[in-house]
Design an enzyme around this catalytic site. Structure first.
Site, PDB file in Angstrom:
ATOM      1  N   LYS A   8      39.884  47.481  68.174  1.00 60.87           N
ATOM      2  CA  LYS A   8      41.524  47.100  68.506  1.00 60.87           C
ATOM      3  C   LYS A   8      41.919  47.755  69.750  1.00 60.87           C
ATOM      4  O   LYS A   8      41.082  48.807  70.406  1.00 60.87           O
ATOM      5  CB  LYS A   8      42.357  47.359  67.445  1.00 60.87           C
ATOM      6  CG  LYS A   8      41.891  46.655  66.077  1.00 60.87           C
ATOM      7  CD  LYS A   8      41.810  45.036  66.300  1.00 60.87           C
ATOM      8  CE  LYS A   8      41.863  44.078  65.289  1.00 60.87           C
ATOM      9  NZ  LYS A   8      40.619  43.954  64.227  1.00 60.87           N
TER      10      LYS A   8
HETATM   11  C1  LIG Z   1      40.984  43.170  62.776  1.00 64.69           C
HETATM   12  C2  LIG Z   1      41.901  42.288  62.265  1.00 64.69           C
HETATM   13  C3  LIG Z   1      42.427  42.255  60.917  1.00 64.69           C
HETATM   14  C4  LIG Z   1      41.729  43.367  59.937  1.00 64.69           C
HETATM   15  O1  LIG Z   1      42.079  44.798  60.437  1.00 64.69           O
HETATM   16  P1  LIG Z   1      41.675  45.938  59.432  1.00 64.69           P
HETATM   17  O2  LIG Z   1      42.445  47.184  60.245  1.00 64.69           O
HETATM   18  O3  LIG Z   1      40.058  45.985  59.895  1.00 64.69           O
HETATM   19  O4  LIG Z   1      41.860  45.719  58.068  1.00 64.69           O
HETATM   20  C5  LIG Z   1      43.255  41.449  60.300  1.00 64.69           C
HETATM   21  N1  LIG Z   1      43.581  40.425  61.265  1.00 64.69           N
HETATM   22  C6  LIG Z   1      43.174  40.258  62.484  1.00 64.69           C
HETATM   23  C7  LIG Z   1      43.502  39.088  63.339  1.00 64.69           C
HETATM   24  C8  LIG Z   1      42.306  41.192  62.951  1.00 64.69           C
HETATM   25  O5  LIG Z   1      42.028  40.835  64.254  1.00 64.69           O
END
Ligand SMILES: *Cc1c(COP(=O)(O)O)cnc(C)c1O
Length: 400
Positions: free
Chosen positions: A186
């Site tokens: 992210k």
């Molecule tokens: C990465 C992501 C998640 C989950 O995030 P985590 O921190 O890994 O639980 C949920 N929704 C979207 C759109 C994502 O890109």
């Protein structure tokens, strides 16, 4: 020309990590307090401040933040929740975890792959209690429109803002609850981690309690002798964040806006190069759309063999991905919730290819990616893409 074997791989995404992160982790080890201490609280406050909201709750993932969000806004068994299908599966799985039914909603258009208000309205039933919006690729959703929609129909508005950390003024502003992710791919990372923003102060403190077993006193409180004993006031979870992750977050957060600005600059370069070299490849959203520029999605011309293109690009050491395989087409969701037809989501998915985007990418890398895509489209015989002859190496023209 550089032989292919000597070219470095251009990664799809790549966290920026260095000495400051190592140092921060060392300090936690030296301090010896490992979880839910001062760093977690400071990280929450700094995150809230950056996003212009009152407070935030650090958790161990966006998935757990979404679970808490649904709990905090009162989604439960028997409810229906409107969700996108063009998203990561967690957006829908948390609805199932809550005992509710995800109702998949189509996107607006290939140029605006956000939830369609019209389609959402068509799928409302007396059991609908919430809608989850998702700023796909980091592009902000239309908050005012969704707030009105939620209010008109008495729904809670939840935002899966996993793509959109560091977009103050455009995320966490109007939703009842917004969930952010610090997973390693992210815009900022704590390895695993998430943050929950809840608008209503009472619901927020409820969510804070639920994060740690709905216990009325934390281990830290008791360690410091501020509390003896505790009560349990709900069916809680263990979604705590630890001090190591918070320490990483405190180092990464101050750099987030700068990284996002660089992501936007690189996205702009992609847009102009693609428009020039491959005008039949479209980048969704208008260039001026507010964005945290998490991803660089491209729609390939209809009829392109995307797998062959991705394979060619991998051979040329350029990583790509697809965001997303629609959730409603996964086995579990088809078997459990039946076949749903979402024509625009499916067409978008069939044509979408995600190109590398991260702050360590240079402008020359963008040139190499676009040239590699052009070559891959030419060799795989993509229909009618070569509107111009394959250009001279873009790297030379964009250097600097
Ligand atoms: C990465 C992501 C998640 C989950 O995030 P985590 O921190 O890994 O639980 C949920 N929704 C979207 C759109 C994502 O890109």
């Amino acid at each position: 020309m550089t032989p292919l074997a000597d070219l470095p791989t251009i990664e799809l995404g790549s966290p920026v990590l260095g000495e400051a992160e190592k140092q921060a982790l060392h300090e936690v080890i030296d301090d010896g307090w490992l979880t839910m201490g001062d760093r977690v609280r400071r990280f929450e406050q700094a995150f809230a401040e950056l996003h212009g909201v009152a407070d935030a709750i650090a958790v161990h993932s966006a998935t757990s933040a979404l679970q808490l969000a649904l709990h905090a806004v009162g989604v439960g068994p028997g409810d229906e929740v409107l969700v996108p299908s063009l998203t990561f599966v967690a957006t829908a799985s948390v609805v199932v975890q809550a005992g509710a039914t995800p109702v998949f909603v189509d996107i607006e258009s290939p140029d605006l792959p956000h939830l369609s208000v019209e389609d959402a309205r068509a799928r409302l039933t007396p059991r609908t209690t919430a809608v989850v919006v998702m700023p796909y690729a980091g592009y902000a959703v239309d908050g005012a429109t969704w707030r009105r929609f939620a209010d008109d129909h008495g729904l809670a508005l939840v935002e899966d803002a996993a793509h959109a950390a560091g977009l103050p003024g455009h995320v966490a502003g109007v939703a009842d609850a917004s969930a952010f992710s610090f997973f390693s791919n992210k815009n900022m990372t704590t390895a695993e981690g998430g943050m929950l923003v809840v608008a209503d102060p009472i619901a927020r403190e409820r969510a804070r309690l639920l994060r740690a077993h709905a216990m009325t006193a934390s281990t830290l409180d008791r360690d410091r002798g501020q509390r003896v004993g505790y009560d349990v006031v709900d069916r809680g979870y263990n979604f705590r964040m630890d001090e190591l992750r918070a320490a990483l977050g405190l180092v990464q957060l101050p750099r987030l806006l700068c990284w996002n600005a660089r992501r936007r600059m690189l996205s702009g370069r992609y847009r102009s190069l693609l428009a020039e070299v491959l005008p039949r490849c479209r980048v969704p959203f208008q260039p001026e759309h507010p964005t945290a520029a998490h991803l660089l999605p491209v729609l390939l011309p209809v009829g392109t063999d995307r797998t062959a293109v991705a394979t060619e690009m991998r051979a040329a050491r350029v990583q790509t991905s697809v965001h997303y395989p629609p959730v409603h087409r996964f086995t579990y969701y088809r078997e459990r919730f039946g076949d749903v037809e979402l024509a625009r989501t499916e067409e978008f998915h069939d044509r979408e290819l995600t190109l590398p985007l991260h702050p360590r990418l240079g402008p020359d890398d963008v040139g190499r990616v676009v040239r590699t895509l052009a070559d891959a489209l030419a060799t795989t015989g993509a229909p009618d893409t070569a509107t111009t002859t394959v250009p001279a190496p873009i790297t030379e023209r964009t250097a600097g």
